[in-house]
Design a protein around this motif. Structure first.
Motif, PDB file in Angstrom:
ATOM      1  N   PRO A   1       0.915  -1.309   0.013  1.00  0.00           N
ATOM      2  CA  PRO A   1       0.139  -0.015   0.057  1.00  0.00           C
ATOM      3  C   PRO A   1       0.773   1.301   0.100  1.00  0.00           C
ATOM      4  CG  PRO A   1      -1.127  -1.481   1.518  1.00  0.00           C
ATOM      5  CD  PRO A   1       0.320  -2.081   1.100  1.00  0.00           C
ATOM      6  N   GLN A   2       1.771   1.413   0.763  1.00  0.00           N
ATOM      7  CA  GLN A   2       2.842   2.594   0.853  1.00  0.00           C
ATOM      8  C   GLN A   2       4.246   2.348   0.266  1.00  0.00           C
ATOM      9  OE1 GLN A   2       1.382   5.322   1.559  1.00  0.00           O
ATOM     10  NE2 GLN A   2      -0.541   4.232   1.959  1.00  0.00           N
ATOM     11  N   LEU A   3       4.324   1.306  -0.545  1.00  0.00           N
ATOM     12  CA  LEU A   3       5.679   0.906  -1.375  1.00  0.00           C
ATOM     13  C   LEU A   3       6.786   0.657  -0.138  1.00  0.00           C
ATOM     14  CD1 LEU A   3       5.612   3.648  -3.819  1.00  0.00           C
ATOM     15  CD2 LEU A   3       4.809   1.502  -3.946  1.00  0.00           C
ATOM     16  N   GLU A   4       6.414   0.049   0.818  1.00  0.00           N
ATOM     17  CA  GLU A   4       7.340  -0.358   1.840  1.00  0.00           C
ATOM     18  C   GLU A   4       8.399  -1.316   1.316  1.00  0.00           C
ATOM     19  OE1 GLU A   4       7.159  -2.679   6.092  1.00  0.00           O
ATOM     20  OE2 GLU A   4       5.623  -0.916   5.915  1.00  0.00           O
ATOM     21  N   GLY A   5       9.706  -0.655   1.688  1.00  0.00           N
ATOM     22  CA  GLY A   5      10.790  -1.443   1.140  1.00  0.00           C
ATOM     23  C   GLY A   5      11.246  -1.604   0.009  1.00  0.00           C
ATOM     24  N   LEU A   6      10.456  -0.496  -0.887  1.00  0.00           N
ATOM     25  CA  LEU A   6      10.858  -0.351  -2.201  1.00  0.00           C
ATOM     26  C   LEU A   6      11.967   0.627  -2.543  1.00  0.00           C
ATOM     27  CD1 LEU A   6       9.983  -1.054  -5.289  1.00  0.00           C
ATOM     28  CD2 LEU A   6       8.564   1.122  -5.277  1.00  0.00           C
ATOM     29  N   ASP A   7      12.753   0.288  -3.609  1.00  0.00           N
ATOM     30  CA  ASP A   7      13.681   1.454  -4.151  1.00  0.00           C
ATOM     31  C   ASP A   7      13.145   1.951  -5.237  1.00  0.00           C
ATOM     32  OD1 ASP A   7      15.743   2.565  -5.328  1.00  0.00           O
ATOM     33  OD2 ASP A   7      17.401   1.441  -4.540  1.00  0.00           O
ATOM     34  N   PRO A   8      12.416   3.147  -5.138  1.00  0.00           N
ATOM     35  CA  PRO A   8      11.786   3.772  -6.541  1.00  0.00           C
ATOM     36  C   PRO A   8      12.512   3.824  -7.615  1.00  0.00           C
ATOM     37  CG  PRO A   8      11.310   4.961  -4.297  1.00  0.00           C
ATOM     38  CD  PRO A   8      12.303   4.058  -4.045  1.00  0.00           C
ATOM     39  N   GLU A   9      13.908   4.148  -7.291  1.00  0.00           N
ATOM     40  CA  GLU A   9      14.659   4.449  -8.631  1.00  0.00           C
ATOM     41  C   GLU A   9      14.881   3.011  -9.359  1.00  0.00           C
ATOM     42  OE1 GLU A   9      18.992   5.893  -9.987  1.00  0.00           O
ATOM     43  OE2 GLU A   9      18.178   6.690  -8.072  1.00  0.00           O
ATOM     44  N   GLU A  10      15.275   1.919  -8.481  1.00  0.00           N
ATOM     45  CA  GLU A  10      15.620   0.553  -8.885  1.00  0.00           C
ATOM     46  C   GLU A  10      14.307   0.230  -9.773  1.00  0.00           C
ATOM     47  OE1 GLU A  10      17.274  -3.766  -7.648  1.00  0.00           O
ATOM     48  OE2 GLU A  10      15.799  -2.482  -6.208  1.00  0.00           O
ATOM     49  N   ALA A  11      13.181   0.615  -9.122  1.00  0.00           N
ATOM     50  CA  ALA A  11      11.859   0.012  -9.611  1.00  0.00           C
ATOM     51  C   ALA A  11      11.658   0.678 -11.181  1.00  0.00           C
ATOM     52  CB  ALA A  11      10.448   0.268  -8.590  1.00  0.00           C
ATOM     53  N   ALA A  12      11.979   1.876 -11.188  1.00  0.00           N
ATOM     54  CA  ALA A  12      11.675   2.518 -12.247  1.00  0.00           C
ATOM     55  C   ALA A  12      12.753   1.968 -13.446  1.00  0.00           C
ATOM     56  CB  ALA A  12      12.082   4.050 -12.047  1.00  0.00           C
ATOM     57  N   ARG A  13      13.786   1.724 -13.104  1.00  0.00           N
ATOM     58  CA  ARG A  13      14.738   1.205 -14.052  1.00  0.00           C
ATOM     59  C   ARG A  13      14.445   0.058 -14.722  1.00  0.00           C
ATOM     60  NH1 ARG A  13      18.858   4.719 -14.879  1.00  0.00           N
ATOM     61  NH2 ARG A  13      19.139   6.473 -13.299  1.00  0.00           N
ATOM     62  N   LEU A  14      14.190  -0.893 -13.688  1.00  0.00           N
ATOM     63  CA  LEU A  14      13.631  -2.448 -13.961  1.00  0.00           C
ATOM     64  C   LEU A  14      12.605  -2.145 -14.864  1.00  0.00           C
ATOM     65  CD1 LEU A  14      14.402  -4.158 -10.611  1.00  0.00           C
ATOM     66  CD2 LEU A  14      15.609  -4.476 -12.557  1.00  0.00           C
ATOM     67  N   ALA A  15      11.637  -1.338 -14.559  1.00  0.00           N
ATOM     68  CA  ALA A  15      10.193  -1.231 -15.267  1.00  0.00           C
ATOM     69  C   ALA A  15      10.610  -0.919 -16.715  1.00  0.00           C
ATOM     70  CB  ALA A  15       9.202  -0.363 -14.660  1.00  0.00           C
ATOM     71  N   PHE A  16      11.546  -0.046 -16.875  1.00  0.00           N
ATOM     72  CA  PHE A  16      12.087   0.569 -18.177  1.00  0.00           C
ATOM     73  C   PHE A  16      12.403  -0.415 -19.104  1.00  0.00           C
ATOM     74  CE2 PHE A  16      16.134   1.380 -20.583  1.00  0.00           C
ATOM     75  CZ  PHE A  16      15.839   2.052 -21.482  1.00  0.00           C
ATOM     76  N   VAL A  17      13.312  -1.505 -18.526  1.00  0.00           N
ATOM     77  CA  VAL A  17      13.737  -2.580 -19.281  1.00  0.00           C
ATOM     78  C   VAL A  17      12.627  -3.409 -20.020  1.00  0.00           C
ATOM     79  CG1 VAL A  17      15.338  -4.632 -19.558  1.00  0.00           C
ATOM     80  CG2 VAL A  17      15.959  -2.693 -17.946  1.00  0.00           C
ATOM     81  N   ILE A  18      11.457  -3.506 -18.915  1.00  0.00           N
ATOM     82  CA  ILE A  18      10.491  -4.487 -19.411  1.00  0.00           C
ATOM     83  C   ILE A  18       9.707  -3.536 -20.465  1.00  0.00           C
ATOM     84  CG2 ILE A  18       8.367  -5.429 -18.732  1.00  0.00           C
ATOM     85  CD1 ILE A  18       9.340  -5.831 -15.833  1.00  0.00           C
ATOM     86  N   GLY A  19       9.656  -2.493 -20.272  1.00  0.00           N
ATOM     87  CA  GLY A  19       8.921  -1.382 -21.282  1.00  0.00           C
ATOM     88  C   GLY A  19       9.403  -1.549 -22.515  1.00  0.00           C
ATOM     89  N   ILE A  20      10.827  -1.542 -22.827  1.00  0.00           N
ATOM     90  CA  ILE A  20      11.307  -1.510 -23.966  1.00  0.00           C
ATOM     91  C   ILE A  20      11.563  -2.899 -24.715  1.00  0.00           C
ATOM     92  CG2 ILE A  20      12.849   0.563 -23.717  1.00  0.00           C
ATOM     93  CD1 ILE A  20      15.139  -1.387 -23.377  1.00  0.00           C
ATOM     94  N   HIS A  21      11.266  -3.921 -24.027  1.00  0.00           N
ATOM     95  CA  HIS A  21      11.165  -5.011 -24.504  1.00  0.00           C
ATOM     96  C   HIS A  21       9.460  -5.257 -24.984  1.00  0.00           C
ATOM     97  CE1 HIS A  21      15.133  -6.107 -22.797  1.00  0.00           C
ATOM     98  NE2 HIS A  21      14.891  -7.076 -23.866  1.00  0.00           N
ATOM     99  N   ASN A  22       8.673  -4.900 -24.300  1.00  0.00           N
ATOM    100  CA  ASN A  22       7.200  -4.845 -24.648  1.00  0.00           C
ATOM    101  C   ASN A  22       7.087  -3.891 -25.983  1.00  0.00           C
ATOM    102  OD1 ASN A  22       4.479  -5.708 -24.123  1.00  0.00           O
ATOM    103  ND2 ASN A  22       4.109  -3.542 -24.140  1.00  0.00           N
ATOM    104  N   ALA A  23       7.542  -2.781 -25.909  1.00  0.00           N
ATOM    105  CA  ALA A  23       7.563  -2.081 -27.216  1.00  0.00           C
ATOM    106  C   ALA A  23       7.990  -2.615 -28.343  1.00  0.00           C
ATOM    107  CB  ALA A  23       8.155  -0.639 -26.926  1.00  0.00           C
ATOM    108  N   THR A  24       9.063  -3.411 -28.257  1.00  0.00           N
ATOM    109  CA  THR A  24       9.855  -4.129 -29.389  1.00  0.00           C
ATOM    110  C   THR A  24       8.770  -5.271 -29.654  1.00  0.00           C
ATOM    111  OG1 THR A  24      12.198  -3.870 -28.629  1.00  0.00           O
ATOM    112  CG2 THR A  24      11.657  -5.842 -29.773  1.00  0.00           C
ATOM    113  N   HIS A  25       8.357  -5.933 -28.961  1.00  0.00           N
ATOM    114  CA  HIS A  25       7.180  -6.872 -29.342  1.00  0.00           C
ATOM    115  C   HIS A  25       5.788  -6.148 -30.200  1.00  0.00           C
ATOM    116  CE1 HIS A  25       4.034  -9.791 -29.153  1.00  0.00           C
ATOM    117  NE2 HIS A  25       2.943  -9.137 -28.207  1.00  0.00           N
TER     118      HIS A  25
END
Length: 306
Positions: free
Chosen positions: A125-149
């Motif tokens: 609920p409150q993103l407890e334990g999350l590193d937001p910057e790492e989350a954003a960068r990992l999500a970016f990698v997923i995103g560019i592969h999805n766009a490639t598809h």
């Protein structure tokens, strides 16, 4: 993560615009009551323009990368990721096929391990334990592969560095882009439902001419990360008919499992923190200019496809 598109030149698109011509009325948020005139037209009172909403997140306003990344984070927060069927996996396979590389894919294995480990924190609920910057960068990698598809061709960093390691790819987004994503993520935590309060949350549900962004219990939401403000309307023709198409054609095998089916529909504007939601019947009635019930509208729309 589907683009704002709908089939205006098809029989379906033509019937859609004929039966629901009043898309511009959606740009007004009814803050008061409604009434029906003698000719059946709906009249809304005390209106507020959607376009008057204030943009809160202004970083990296011209970056499509930011929008794709934020969409992935919303998917992870509310629905997790089914690696076997996710578009990013298909994009990765396409890239490796182009490269002629059949070796063990250490980059993808490491990405999956790190994302799977992150999901409990990103869905907290409150993103407890999350590193937001790492989350954003990992999500970016997923995103560019999805766009490639989606585009059937490597895009962005994958086109420039097709053999990049995960470390290389994580370094691609610049500080401003990461800041924009993390600020939108924190804003979404404040404005969107807590994942733990939902009984059924899904992302990427199939519909005619695309996939929905989020289906949270009975609320169908399209997530918009547009940066424009001023002359460019926040609800334009393509947005309106895209959402209408999804509402009328979303996979009934999914909606039948939701108590009450789809009851609300709308947009979430991630840079504004604006959640625009109204009842499905209300949405249809505004666009049609006459009272319309969702059950009748979906049955009629089914006859237009083919």
């Amino acid at each position: 993560m589907t683009p704002p598109s709908w089939p205006p030149t098809t029989r379906f698109g033509q019937r859609l615009t004929e039966q629901y011509p009043r898309w511009q009325a959606l740009r007004q948020i009814p803050t008061g009551r409604t009434s029906t005139s003698p000719d059946g037209e709906l009249t809304f009172h005390e209106l507020a323009l959607v376009d008057s909403a204030q943009r809160i997140v202004s970083e990296a306003i011209r970056s499509s990368l930011v929008g794709d990344t934020f969409h992935v984070l919303m998917q992870l927060r509310y629905a997790g990721i089914d690696w076997e069927h996710d578009g990013s996996t298909f994009g990765r396979r396409l890239l490796l096929k182009i490269l002629g590389d059949d070796r063990r894919d250490r980059t993808w294995a490491e990405l999956k391990e790190r994302v799977d480990a992150m999901i409990p924190a990103v869905s907290h609920p409150q993103l407890e334990g999350l590193d937001p910057e790492e989350a954003a960068r990992l999500a970016f990698v997923i995103g560019i592969h999805n766009a490639t598809h989606i585009r059937r061709d490597p895009v962005g960093a994958l086109a420039d560095q097709p053999r990049a390691t995960l470390t290389d790819l994580l370094a691609v987004p610049d500080h401003e882009q990461v800041t924009a994503v993390t600020r939108m993520l924190h804003l979404a935590v404040e404005r969107l439902p807590d994942p733990t309060t939902l009984t059924d949350a899904r992302a990427g549900v199939a519909a005619f001419a695309g996939q929905t962004d989020l289906l949270l219990d009975g609320t169908l939401l399209e997530v918009k990360t547009l940066a424009a403000q001023g002359r460019t309307p926040m609800i334009d023709r393509s947005y309106a008919y895209q959402l209408l198409t999804y509402l009328l054609t979303i996979d009934p095998r999914v909606t039948s499992k939701i108590d009450g089916g789809v009851q609300e529909v709308g947009w979430y504007y991630a840079r504004h923190g604006l959640l625009w939601v109204r009842s499905a019947d209300d949405f249809l009635s505004v666009m049609a200019g006459r009272p319309v019930a969702l059950a009748d509208a979906t049955a009629e729309a089914a006859t237009w496809i083919g």
